[in-house]
Design a protein around this motif. Sequence first.
Motif, PDB file in Angstrom:
ATOM      1  N   ASP A  10       0.820  -1.213   0.000  1.00 45.07           N
ATOM      2  CA  ASP A  10       0.000   0.000   0.000  1.00 45.07           C
ATOM      3  C   ASP A  10       0.857   1.267   0.000  1.00 45.07           C
ATOM      4  OD1 ASP A  10       0.615  -0.707   2.743  1.00 45.07           O
ATOM      5  OD2 ASP A  10      -0.883   0.751   3.393  1.00 45.07           O
ATOM      6  N   ASP A  63       2.104   1.651  -3.530  1.00 47.10           N
ATOM      7  CA  ASP A  63       1.020   2.171  -4.376  1.00 47.10           C
ATOM      8  C   ASP A  63       0.839   3.675  -4.193  1.00 47.10           C
ATOM      9  OD1 ASP A  63       0.627  -0.352  -5.421  1.00 47.10           O
ATOM     10  OD2 ASP A  63      -1.096  -0.810  -4.124  1.00 47.10           O
ATOM     11  N   ARG A 109       3.493   5.195  -6.403  1.00 47.72           N
ATOM     12  CA  ARG A 109       3.166   4.968  -7.812  1.00 47.72           C
ATOM     13  C   ARG A 109       2.022   5.873  -8.263  1.00 47.72           C
ATOM     14  NH1 ARG A 109       3.089  -0.555  -7.919  1.00 47.72           N
ATOM     15  NH2 ARG A 109       5.189  -0.670  -8.754  1.00 47.72           N
ATOM     16  N   SER A 110       1.061   6.117  -7.387  1.00 47.45           N
ATOM     17  CA  SER A 110      -0.120   6.907  -7.767  1.00 47.45           C
ATOM     18  C   SER A 110       0.217   8.368  -8.079  1.00 47.45           C
ATOM     19  CB  SER A 110      -1.179   6.853  -6.671  1.00 47.45           C
ATOM     20  OG  SER A 110      -0.769   7.624  -5.547  1.00 47.45           O
TER      21      SER A 110
END
Length: 135
Positions: A122, A125, A128-129
């Motif tokens: 998480d 992520d 990455r987002s």
Amino acid sequence: MHDFPDSNFKLVILDQLLKEGSFTKRLNELRSDPKYAENYTGEVDYGEPIPEIEDFLRDVKLTDDDLEKVTDLCFDGGNDIYQIICPFWDGESDYFDIRDIGGFELLKNLRSVTCISMISRDQIDRLRSTGISVR
């Protein structure tokens, strides 16, 4: 001056800055102090963090100039900073795991991250987002 909610995340940032020569003078002074120097020789199996070295690194105040230097980060148990703090850390404990990358937005020049270990999916992520390249 900036700090981060997860001091283990801050250590990853410091690992990168140490490669560029930041904070090395004071750190080298500490490491060469006879009180701590034997912990790095291999003659003493020092598998615990050296409190004074760990405190120094965790207490470093990072400036905007420091944070601007960070373009890449690597999440890996083999990062040099861990052996500086705990010379014979075996990487088996979760002592240095990163649980929160809060404040990563302050790393305005961060472009890529290598995730080998020590960080959850998480948190990866989250990076990455925002468009940061994650390997």
